[in-house]
Every structure is written in C-alpha cells, then in structure tokens.
Design an enzyme around this catalytic site. Structure first.
Site, PDB file in Angstrom:
ATOM      1  N   PHE A  18       0.870  -1.195   0.000  1.00  0.00           N
ATOM      2  CA  PHE A  18       0.000   0.000   0.000  1.00  0.00           C
ATOM      3  C   PHE A  18       0.905   1.244   0.000  1.00  0.00           C
ATOM      4  O   PHE A  18       0.824   2.096   0.892  1.00  0.00           O
ATOM      5  CB  PHE A  18      -0.960   0.032   1.208  1.00  0.00           C
ATOM      6  CG  PHE A  18      -1.811  -1.197   1.362  1.00  0.00           C
ATOM      7  CD1 PHE A  18      -2.993  -1.334   0.644  1.00  0.00           C
ATOM      8  CD2 PHE A  18      -1.429  -2.228   2.225  1.00  0.00           C
ATOM      9  CE1 PHE A  18      -3.787  -2.466   0.791  1.00  0.00           C
ATOM     10  CE2 PHE A  18      -2.213  -3.363   2.368  1.00  0.00           C
ATOM     11  CZ  PHE A  18      -3.403  -3.481   1.655  1.00  0.00           C
ATOM     12  N   ASP A  50       0.979  -1.150  -4.922  1.00  0.00           N
ATOM     13  CA  ASP A  50      -0.273  -0.409  -4.729  1.00  0.00           C
ATOM     14  C   ASP A  50      -1.210  -0.774  -5.881  1.00  0.00           C
ATOM     15  O   ASP A  50      -0.765  -1.175  -6.953  1.00  0.00           O
ATOM     16  CB  ASP A  50      -0.017   1.104  -4.727  1.00  0.00           C
ATOM     17  CG  ASP A  50      -1.132   1.872  -4.010  1.00  0.00           C
ATOM     18  OD1 ASP A  50      -0.931   2.255  -2.843  1.00  0.00           O
ATOM     19  OD2 ASP A  50      -2.201   2.088  -4.626  1.00  0.00           O
ATOM     20  N   SER A  51      -2.521  -0.624  -5.662  1.00  0.00           N
ATOM     21  CA  SER A  51      -3.466  -0.943  -6.735  1.00  0.00           C
ATOM     22  C   SER A  51      -3.716   0.274  -7.630  1.00  0.00           C
ATOM     23  O   SER A  51      -4.385   0.139  -8.654  1.00  0.00           O
ATOM     24  CB  SER A  51      -4.790  -1.427  -6.134  1.00  0.00           C
ATOM     25  OG  SER A  51      -5.298  -0.443  -5.264  1.00  0.00           O
ATOM     26  N   ASN A  60      -3.356  -5.923  -6.513  1.00  0.00           N
ATOM     27  CA  ASN A  60      -4.168  -5.998  -5.304  1.00  0.00           C
ATOM     28  C   ASN A  60      -3.283  -6.609  -4.211  1.00  0.00           C
ATOM     29  O   ASN A  60      -2.798  -7.732  -4.349  1.00  0.00           O
ATOM     30  CB  ASN A  60      -5.384  -6.885  -5.573  1.00  0.00           C
ATOM     31  CG  ASN A  60      -6.264  -7.000  -4.350  1.00  0.00           C
ATOM     32  OD1 ASN A  60      -5.790  -7.119  -3.209  1.00  0.00           O
ATOM     33  ND2 ASN A  60      -7.556  -6.959  -4.577  1.00  0.00           N
ATOM     34  N   ALA A  61      -3.083  -5.864  -3.154  1.00  0.00           N
ATOM     35  CA  ALA A  61      -2.129  -6.279  -2.124  1.00  0.00           C
ATOM     36  C   ALA A  61      -2.515  -7.605  -1.485  1.00  0.00           C
ATOM     37  O   ALA A  61      -1.643  -8.412  -1.147  1.00  0.00           O
ATOM     38  CB  ALA A  61      -2.021  -5.202  -1.061  1.00  0.00           C
ATOM     39  N   ASP A  87       0.541  -0.515   5.169  1.00  0.00           N
ATOM     40  CA  ASP A  87      -0.160   0.746   5.478  1.00  0.00           C
ATOM     41  C   ASP A  87      -1.452   0.826   4.664  1.00  0.00           C
ATOM     42  O   ASP A  87      -1.598   1.656   3.771  1.00  0.00           O
ATOM     43  CB  ASP A  87       0.760   1.936   5.163  1.00  0.00           C
ATOM     44  CG  ASP A  87       0.141   3.262   5.580  1.00  0.00           C
ATOM     45  OD1 ASP A  87      -0.830   3.255   6.365  1.00  0.00           O
ATOM     46  OD2 ASP A  87       0.633   4.314   5.116  1.00  0.00           O
ATOM     47  N   CYS A 145      -5.097   3.292  10.071  1.00  0.00           N
ATOM     48  CA  CYS A 145      -5.587   4.670  10.208  1.00  0.00           C
ATOM     49  C   CYS A 145      -7.083   4.672  10.519  1.00  0.00           C
ATOM     50  O   CYS A 145      -7.746   5.690  10.387  1.00  0.00           O
ATOM     51  CB  CYS A 145      -5.281   5.477   8.952  1.00  0.00           C
ATOM     52  SG  CYS A 145      -5.941   4.767   7.465  1.00  0.00           S
TER      53      CYS A 145
HETATM   54  N1  SAH Z   1       1.789   4.232   2.671  1.00  0.00           N
HETATM   55  C1  SAH Z   1       1.255   5.367   1.932  1.00  0.00           C
HETATM   56  C2  SAH Z   1      -0.194   5.618   2.183  1.00  0.00           C
HETATM   57  C3  SAH Z   1      -1.096   4.474   1.869  1.00  0.00           C
HETATM   58  S1  SAH Z   1      -2.764   4.945   1.639  1.00  0.00           S
HETATM   59  C4  SAH Z   1       2.078   6.607   2.267  1.00  0.00           C
HETATM   60  O1  SAH Z   1       2.764   6.616   3.289  1.00  0.00           O
HETATM   61  O2  SAH Z   1       2.016   7.561   1.510  1.00  0.00           O
HETATM   62  C5  SAH Z   1      -3.498   3.477   1.107  1.00  0.00           C
HETATM   63  C6  SAH Z   1      -3.119   3.060  -0.273  1.00  0.00           C
HETATM   64  O3  SAH Z   1      -3.676   1.771  -0.462  1.00  0.00           O
HETATM   65  C7  SAH Z   1      -3.625   3.913  -1.419  1.00  0.00           C
HETATM   66  O4  SAH Z   1      -2.551   4.333  -2.194  1.00  0.00           O
HETATM   67  C8  SAH Z   1      -4.531   2.965  -2.237  1.00  0.00           C
HETATM   68  O5  SAH Z   1      -4.385   3.138  -3.639  1.00  0.00           O
HETATM   69  C9  SAH Z   1      -3.998   1.633  -1.836  1.00  0.00           C
HETATM   70  N2  SAH Z   1      -4.932   0.484  -1.927  1.00  0.00           N
HETATM   71  C10 SAH Z   1      -6.223   0.408  -1.532  1.00  0.00           C
HETATM   72  N3  SAH Z   1      -6.694  -0.841  -1.676  1.00  0.00           N
HETATM   73  C11 SAH Z   1      -5.681  -1.581  -2.164  1.00  0.00           C
HETATM   74  C12 SAH Z   1      -5.534  -2.961  -2.507  1.00  0.00           C
HETATM   75  N4  SAH Z   1      -6.535  -3.842  -2.352  1.00  0.00           N
HETATM   76  N5  SAH Z   1      -4.332  -3.385  -2.963  1.00  0.00           N
HETATM   77  C13 SAH Z   1      -3.306  -2.519  -3.095  1.00  0.00           C
HETATM   78  N6  SAH Z   1      -3.392  -1.217  -2.785  1.00  0.00           N
HETATM   79  C14 SAH Z   1      -4.552  -0.753  -2.321  1.00  0.00           C
END
Ligand code: SAH
Length: 404
Positions: free
Chosen positions: A235, A256-257, A287-288, A308, A348
């Site tokens: 993420f 990230d997705s 997809n994470a 995150d 968060c």
């Molecule tokens: N770590 C980042 C903030 C993450 S915010 C920083 O410090 O800047 C959450 C992120 O998760 C977003 O960028 C969103 O695009 C991503 N996201 C949401 N669902 C997801 C999924 N299923 N797989 C991968 N990424 C995802």
C-alpha cells in the site's frame, strides 16, 4: 442564512447526556442529544445550555450533520472571524515549537487540524509554498469565515497559492451547495516538497487523489532507523515509506493498486536519484491481498515489510471485519519476514483502537508461529495533534516490531 459573522443570537439546549459529554471535555454533541434548536440557522454560532438553561459555552451548529454541536469556546464569542484569526496564529505558533518554517528538509505538514486546533471543520496542510485547505462544516463555509481564514493564512505564511480541496460527500452531508476544488489565492498549483530530506511532487488539482499522508512523516523516519535488507512497502501510494527505506535497503519494492499513485511514486524516486545513488525501486501495480497471498505461498522472504492499508473500519460496526482484514495482512507479512526482520504495520481506522490493533497483531504472531518484539508503538505526527478527551483526534497507529 448563516449568522456566523454576527454575535451569537440563538440558543441550543442539550440533554443531560449531551451536557455530561461536554463536561467531560469532549467538544461534540450529537443530534440525538439536542433538546431544542428552534429557529437556529444552519452554520450559525450558538450558545449551548443544559436543560435548566445554564450556559455551557459557544458552539458551531450544523443543521444536518449527526454532530450537531461543535464547541468553539467556553465563554461568549463576540467576533468569530477575529477568534478564527487568533486560533490560526496559535496553530502556526504551535507547529513552530517543533518544526522550523524555513527548514528545507521538512516543509510539508498540517498547519490546522480541526478540533485538535480548536477550529472544528477546518484543515490546512502546507506543501512547501502551497497551502491546501479543506472546509468540512456549515459554519466554516460561511463567506465571512472563508475570507478571514484565507486572509489570515496569507498574512501569516505568505504562500504562493492557497487551494481548496472539496470533498463532495462532505458538502452533501452538510447540505452545502456543490463547489469545485480550486484556487482561493495565487495561481500556482504544483510544487515539490520535502519530508525528512526526501523530495516529493505535489500537484493539487491533477490526478485522482492529491496530497500526501503527512501524518506518517515521523513514522517514515522511525521505520528507516530499523529497516534493512530486502524491503517490501505494501500500500505504498506515492512511495512515502519506500523512498525513506531505499537509502538503507536493497532491493526495495512498492505495491499499490493505483496506477496514478505509482506513476507519481516513480517520479518521486527520480527526484531523489542523488540520495538513492542509482538504486532502483520496483513499483508493482497489484491488489495487495492477492499479491501477499501469492508471495507467501511461493515462499518469498523479506527483511523489512511495511503494511499501510486504507482505513478498513469506517464505522464501529465494521470493527470485526476490519480486524479480520488486518489480521490476514499481518499474518502473511509475518510468515514472509526472515528472523530479525522488521514489520512496520499501520492502521488509520479510528474505530480500531491501539489495544485492538496490538491484540490482533499478537494473535497473528501466534498463528504464524513467530515471536514479535515491539520496538516502537507510534501514532500520527505531532502536527496532527491528539486532543486528550477527544478520542476521535487520535486515529493513526504505527507499530514497528522485530520478528523472530
Ligand atoms: N503508505 C502510503 C499511504 C497508503 S494509503 C504513504 O505513506 O504515503 C493506502 C493506499 O492503499 C492507497 O494508495 C490505495 O491506492 C492503496 N490500496 C487500496 N486498496 C488496495 C488494494 N486492495 N491493494 C493494493 N493497494 C490498495
């Protein structure tokens, strides 16, 4: 019509439960605890009383939000725009006790954090020379109030531009007329900013989502202290953690997705090429959940993993599902960490409290047959203050642990 620029002219009576909430230091009263608010204008400044008519202070009133009352002062308020100006000055002065305004290494942080700065419904973030502002309540949306905010920010900080970022959902909930995001001052809409000496692009009006996760700034620096070896930032958004880990770790992978987020992440890596000394970060669009499942079953291993995710639990009811989601992610990450590895795991979601989060992590460690030692249990950066007695102001958890 909004009365916000005028002296208080109406009264809202709250139930004993509402009054007790205020007496315990909270600043909100929910609509269900309003006894009477007859003839009170939306977004107006009101005197709050208990059921016997005893004054409890002055508040901003919303005619549509579930949070009907947000306290602004214990006493009467005669000049709301003047009070706003003072509060903005105080919020800036507070930041200056731990951040230096001229510090080129960190010139992005939150300047006003709503209730935590006694300015309910107003958020202001600094991205170097651009200020990004969000208005979340009827009272803060009134024209004289907007004027006071913009003029005070200009006077105090002399930014190249002030941009308003509109969340249409919030305006809808507050029954405010639709409005576009846009410039409130100046013409500049893009800049670069720095956190802990790492540079980032900022484009206020482009892309799907703008801005950075400023609340993680201190956690980036903390994570970098312990990070080593092969690192995976799950993420990763625009690369906040990955870029901070890159000087210490190799190789570094961000997942990230969102493709637009990864495109900015890649540009951010290029901005920091000096610091990275030619090291490449691999950015994977996926997809994470699926990717971690694949990686865990194919026995991939890392020395540092950051998790995150976005907020899973947006309401209290989602708590159990949220904890299951966190557990799945953390369990997979724990299985992939080498002995001595570092897990940086965040949440968060306000509704997932620190105790819930640590319990979930402990249970994931048991299931993964790993031991976890807590190195740091952290929260949001100091520029997102936590106001004691207003628990909603504390929402970010970041646990750094050693895995064996
Ligand atoms: N770590 C980042 C903030 C993450 S915010 C920083 O410090 O800047 C959450 C992120 O998760 C977003 O960028 C969103 O695009 C991503 N996201 C949401 N669902 C997801 C999924 N299923 N797989 C991968 N990424 C995802």
């Amino acid at each position: 019509m909004s009365q916000t620029s005028s002296p208080v002219n109406s009264t809202v009576k709250v139930s004993p439960r509402g009054a007790n909430r205020l007496k315990s230091g909270h600043v909100w009263v929910y609509r269900s605890d309003i006894v009477s608010a007859d003839g009170v204008d939306s977004g107006s400044l009101v005197t709050v009383t208990d059921q016997r008519g005893k004054a409890l202070g002055t508040a901003l009133y919303s005619s549509s939000s579930q949070i009907a009352i947000r306290m602004i002062a214990r006493d009467a308020v005669n000049d709301f725009p003047a009070l706003l100006r003072q509060r903005i000055q105080a919020a800036i002065a507070y930041r200056n006790t731990f951040l230096k305004p001229g510090d080129g290494d960190t010139n992005a942080y939150r300047i006003v954090f709503s209730e935590a700065d006694f300015l309910p419904g107003l958020i202001v973030d600094r991205y170097n020379d651009i200020l990004s502002l969000q208005i979340l309540t009827q009272a803060m949306d009134a024209e004289p109030v907007r004027e006071a905010i913009v003029s005070e920010l200009n006077e105090q900080l002399k930014p190249a531009a002030i941009i308003e970022r509109v969340d249409p959902r919030v305006r809808d909930l507050e029954t405010l007329p639709p409005r576009d995001s846009g410039l409130l001052h100046g013409t500049k809409t893009a800049t670069t900013f720095a956190m802990n000496g790492i540079k980032f692009h900022y484009d206020a009006l482009e892309g799907q989502k703008t801005g950075a996760f400023l609340d993680q700034r201190e956690n980036y620096a903390a994570a970098a202290q312990y990070a080593h070896g092969e690192a995976l930032d799950v993420f990763c958004y625009q690369g906040g953690f990955a870029l901070h880990l890159a000087p210490k770790c190799s190789p570094v992978t961000g997942v990230d997705s969102s493709r637009p987020a990864l495109e900015v992440a890649e540009q951010n890596a290029a901005l920091n090429s000096g610091l990275l000394k030619g090291k490449e970060i691999e950015w994977i669009e996926a997809n994470a959940f699926d990717l971690l499942k694949d990686y865990a079953t194919s026995s991939r291993h890392y020395d540092t993993i950051v998790l995150d995710p976005p907020a899973f639990g947006k309401t209290k009811r989602d708590l159990e599902a949220a904890l299951r989601g966190y557990k799945e992610l953390n369990l997979r990450a724990l299985k992939m960490l080498r002995p001595g590895g570092i897990l940086v795991t965040c949440s968060c979601s306000y509704h997932v409290g620190q105790a819930d989060f640590l319990e979930m992590l402990g249970s994931a460690a048991l299931d993964a047959h790993r031991n976890l030692r807590l190195i740091e249990v952290r929260g949001q950066a100091k520029d997102h203050p936590v106001l004691l007695n207003v628990p909603e102001t504390a929402y970010l958890k970041c646990v750094i642990a050693s895995v064996s």
